[in-house]
Design a protein around this motif. Structure first.
Motif, PDB file in Angstrom:
ATOM      1  N   LEU A 257      44.117  25.758  32.134  1.00  0.00           N
ATOM      2  CA  LEU A 257      45.364  26.326  32.660  1.00  0.00           C
ATOM      3  C   LEU A 257      46.133  25.257  33.433  1.00  0.00           C
ATOM      4  N   PRO A 258      47.454  25.362  33.472  1.00  0.00           N
ATOM      5  CA  PRO A 258      48.227  24.414  34.278  1.00  0.00           C
ATOM      6  C   PRO A 258      47.838  24.523  35.757  1.00  0.00           C
ATOM      7  N   GLU A 259      47.882  23.400  36.447  1.00  0.00           N
ATOM      8  CA  GLU A 259      47.565  23.408  37.885  1.00  0.00           C
ATOM      9  C   GLU A 259      48.465  24.387  38.619  1.00  0.00           C
ATOM     10  N   SER A 260      49.670  24.483  38.149  1.00  0.00           N
ATOM     11  CA  SER A 260      50.641  25.358  38.822  1.00  0.00           C
ATOM     12  C   SER A 260      50.201  26.827  38.792  1.00  0.00           C
ATOM     13  N   ILE A 261      49.507  27.234  37.756  1.00  0.00           N
ATOM     14  CA  ILE A 261      48.975  28.611  37.732  1.00  0.00           C
ATOM     15  C   ILE A 261      47.813  28.707  38.721  1.00  0.00           C
ATOM     16  N   LYS A 262      46.963  27.686  38.720  1.00  0.00           N
ATOM     17  CA  LYS A 262      45.792  27.736  39.599  1.00  0.00           C
ATOM     18  C   LYS A 262      46.186  27.683  41.076  1.00  0.00           C
ATOM     19  N   ASN A 263      47.223  26.935  41.375  1.00  0.00           N
ATOM     20  CA  ASN A 263      47.536  26.688  42.787  1.00  0.00           C
ATOM     21  C   ASN A 263      48.636  27.565  43.381  1.00  0.00           C
ATOM     22  N   SER A 264      49.373  28.248  42.552  1.00  0.00           N
ATOM     23  CA  SER A 264      50.421  29.118  43.111  1.00  0.00           C
ATOM     24  C   SER A 264      49.772  30.449  43.501  1.00  0.00           C
ATOM     25  N   LYS A 265      50.605  31.340  44.015  1.00  0.00           N
ATOM     26  CA  LYS A 265      50.055  32.654  44.398  1.00  0.00           C
ATOM     27  C   LYS A 265      50.080  33.641  43.234  1.00  0.00           C
ATOM     28  N   CYS A 266      50.434  33.161  42.045  1.00  0.00           N
ATOM     29  CA  CYS A 266      50.542  34.098  40.919  1.00  0.00           C
ATOM     30  C   CYS A 266      49.175  34.733  40.654  1.00  0.00           C
ATOM     31  N   ARG A 267      49.203  35.920  40.058  1.00  0.00           N
ATOM     32  CA  ARG A 267      47.949  36.657  39.859  1.00  0.00           C
ATOM     33  C   ARG A 267      47.491  36.576  38.405  1.00  0.00           C
ATOM     34  N   ILE A 268      46.182  36.538  38.258  1.00  0.00           N
ATOM     35  CA  ILE A 268      45.591  36.509  36.915  1.00  0.00           C
ATOM     36  C   ILE A 268      44.733  37.764  36.743  1.00  0.00           C
ATOM     37  N   VAL A 269      44.965  38.462  35.641  1.00  0.00           N
ATOM     38  CA  VAL A 269      44.106  39.601  35.283  1.00  0.00           C
ATOM     39  C   VAL A 269      43.264  39.132  34.102  1.00  0.00           C
ATOM     40  N   TYR A 270      41.955  39.177  34.246  1.00  0.00           N
ATOM     41  CA  TYR A 270      41.078  38.726  33.160  1.00  0.00           C
ATOM     42  C   TYR A 270      40.383  39.926  32.528  1.00  0.00           C
ATOM     43  N   MET A 271      40.487  40.026  31.207  1.00  0.00           N
ATOM     44  CA  MET A 271      39.851  41.127  30.475  1.00  0.00           C
ATOM     45  C   MET A 271      38.648  40.594  29.712  1.00  0.00           C
ATOM     46  N   SER A 272      37.510  41.251  29.899  1.00  0.00           N
ATOM     47  CA  SER A 272      36.299  40.814  29.205  1.00  0.00           C
ATOM     48  C   SER A 272      35.664  42.015  28.506  1.00  0.00           C
ATOM     49  N   ARG A 273      34.657  41.739  27.711  1.00  0.00           N
ATOM     50  CA  ARG A 273      34.007  42.813  26.944  1.00  0.00           C
ATOM     51  C   ARG A 273      32.616  42.357  26.541  1.00  0.00           C
ATOM     52  N   SER A 274      31.746  43.293  26.278  1.00  0.00           N
ATOM     53  CA  SER A 274      30.383  42.920  25.911  1.00  0.00           C
ATOM     54  C   SER A 274      30.427  42.044  24.654  1.00  0.00           C
ATOM     55  N   PRO A 275      29.583  41.013  24.618  1.00  0.00           N
ATOM     56  CA  PRO A 275      29.648  40.074  23.492  1.00  0.00           C
ATOM     57  C   PRO A 275      29.431  40.732  22.137  1.00  0.00           C
ATOM     58  N   LYS A 276      28.554  41.720  22.045  1.00  0.00           N
ATOM     59  CA  LYS A 276      28.280  42.311  20.728  1.00  0.00           C
ATOM     60  C   LYS A 276      29.524  43.038  20.205  1.00  0.00           C
ATOM     61  N   ASP A 277      30.168  43.836  21.045  1.00  0.00           N
ATOM     62  CA  ASP A 277      31.383  44.532  20.581  1.00  0.00           C
ATOM     63  C   ASP A 277      32.545  43.560  20.381  1.00  0.00           C
ATOM     64  N   THR A 278      32.603  42.524  21.209  1.00  0.00           N
ATOM     65  CA  THR A 278      33.661  41.519  21.014  1.00  0.00           C
ATOM     66  C   THR A 278      33.501  40.874  19.642  1.00  0.00           C
ATOM     67  N   PHE A 279      32.268  40.496  19.333  1.00  0.00           N
ATOM     68  CA  PHE A 279      32.034  39.849  18.041  1.00  0.00           C
ATOM     69  C   PHE A 279      32.421  40.780  16.895  1.00  0.00           C
ATOM     70  N   VAL A 280      31.981  42.022  16.960  1.00  0.00           N
ATOM     71  CA  VAL A 280      32.251  42.966  15.863  1.00  0.00           C
ATOM     72  C   VAL A 280      33.764  43.205  15.727  1.00  0.00           C
ATOM     73  N   SER A 281      34.445  43.316  16.853  1.00  0.00           N
ATOM     74  CA  SER A 281      35.895  43.502  16.819  1.00  0.00           C
ATOM     75  C   SER A 281      36.574  42.287  16.186  1.00  0.00           C
ATOM     76  N   MET A 282      36.095  41.106  16.544  1.00  0.00           N
ATOM     77  CA  MET A 282      36.654  39.865  15.995  1.00  0.00           C
ATOM     78  C   MET A 282      36.442  39.798  14.485  1.00  0.00           C
ATOM     79  N   TRP A 283      35.262  40.170  14.050  1.00  0.00           N
ATOM     80  CA  TRP A 283      34.949  40.125  12.608  1.00  0.00           C
ATOM     81  C   TRP A 283      35.879  41.081  11.851  1.00  0.00           C
ATOM     82  N   HIS A 284      36.055  42.294  12.376  1.00  0.00           N
ATOM     83  CA  HIS A 284      36.967  43.241  11.726  1.00  0.00           C
ATOM     84  C   HIS A 284      38.388  42.689  11.681  1.00  0.00           C
ATOM     85  N   PHE A 285      38.814  42.143  12.790  1.00  0.00           N
ATOM     86  CA  PHE A 285      40.186  41.633  12.894  1.00  0.00           C
ATOM     87  C   PHE A 285      40.407  40.514  11.861  1.00  0.00           C
TER      88      PHE A 285
END
Ligand code: A3P
Length: 322
Positions: free
Chosen positions: A140-168
């Motif tokens: 990520l750009p330093e400016s994202i890391k160092n400013s006050k901007c907010r980051i929302v991170y979305m994660s998912r269990s690896p098995k369902d992520t993999f299966v979703s990726m394969w379908h996609f």
């Protein structure tokens, strides 16, 4: 591969690509050349865009960045963030999701903005600006890391992520080609080779920063979102500084962004994403927790569980066991 998507993943000119040809390269799902740059795998167009983003993006303190590894349920959050930030008096008829795919409302930094133009003028975007990215934290750009901007991170269990990726990825293949062999795709995933992978490194980098800076990164999981959508949507709204005043407002946002509703809208049933070249409907599938059981053998599941255990050991992160 027989759809326009391929063109967006294909390389740019050979002169532009010259600096990258020496990088480690891997073929992914029989179709894409991925290049390993600073520990993560990218197609060349995404790598160009990531470097432009890193060099030129100037973050504003009220920016909201949605970050995720691919196929973790990002589309849900792409819909939720603008809905939470929007004026609460909007009627259902005025809901921007009625006429815009979620990809439009939360534009991608590396698929759209820095792909179209390496030095885009973003000063006229309405504030707060909403962006999404699959770029790993370290890139990520330093400016994202160092400013006050907010980051929302979305994660998912690896098995369902993999299966979703394969379908996609299979939606990008012609009927003649049929589905890509799941065993081969699985090997790549276990080896850490996938677009913006390795998956575990991606998740863990954001996870660790979210622990150090909880006001900077909100770490969400698909499983928690499915288990308690209202609770998680309230948590997201509070993090974004837009808490709900009434329960009805929460209900409305949860309903507007639900898979059932988004799937049924014409704008998501038809058309193709102009930046990624992917059919709009491909972003909405089953949306369940534990779909891996329909696709992975016991052996595959145990192997991925073991990799997950080793990778996450000591991190404090775990995914709901289903
Ligand atoms: P499945 O393939 O398991 O159905 P991404 O948005 O990161 O590309 O991930 C896609 C996954 O999120 C798909 O999972 C898709 O069905 C699911 N998804 C998309 N929109 C959703 C929503 N509004 N609510 C719940 N899941 C959603």
């Amino acid at each position: 591969m027989s759809v326009p998507f391929f063109s967006t993943f294909q390389t740019t000119s050979s002169i532009e690509n010259a600096p990258f040809v020496h990088l480690p390269r891997a073929k992914w799902v029989g179709a894409f050349d991925l290049y390993q740059w600073e520990g993560f795998w990218y197609t060349l167009p995404r790598l160009h865009a990531t470097i432009a983003l890193q060099n030129h993006f100037k973050s504003l303190d009220d920016d909201v960045i949605l970050a995720s590894s691919i196929k973790t349920g990002t589309t849900w959050i792409k819909a939720l963030i603008p809905s939470i930030m929007a004026d609460r008096i909007l009627t259902d008829e005025q809901d921007p999701l009625l006429t815009n795919h979620p990809n439009v409302l939360t534009p991608s930094l590396e698929f759209k903005i820095y792909r179209e133009n390496t030095t885009p003028n973003l000063s006229e975007m309405q504030s707060p600006r909403l962006f999404r990215t699959h770029v790993p934290y370290r890139a990520l750009p330093e400016s994202i890391k160092n400013s006050k901007c907010r980051i929302v991170y979305m994660s998912r269990s690896p098995k369902d992520t993999f299966v979703s990726m394969w379908h996609f990825l299979n939606t990008l293949r012609s009927d003649e080609e049929g589905p890509f062999p799941i065993e081969e795709a699985f090997e790549s995933f276990c080896d850490g080779v996938s677009a913006f992978g390795p998956f575990f490194d991606h998740v863990l980098e954001y996870w660790k920063v979210s622990l150090e800076k909880p006001n900077k990164i909100l770490f969400l999981t698909y499983e928690e979102m499915k288990h308690d959508p209202k609770g998680q949507v309230k948590r997201l709204a509070e993090f974004l500084g837009r808490p709900f005043e009434k329960e009805e407002e929460v209900d409305k946002v949860v309903w507007r962004c639900s898979l059932e509703r988004l799937k049924s809208l014409d704008v998501n049933k038809e058309g193709i994403d102009p930046w990624e070249g992917i059919a709009h409907h491909a972003y909405f599938r089953r949306g369940t927790v534990g779909d891996w059981k329909n696709h992975l053998t016991d052996e595959m599941a145990s192997r991925l569980d073991e990799i997950t255990r080793m990778k996450l050991e000591g991190s404090g992160l775990s995914f709901q066991k289903v």
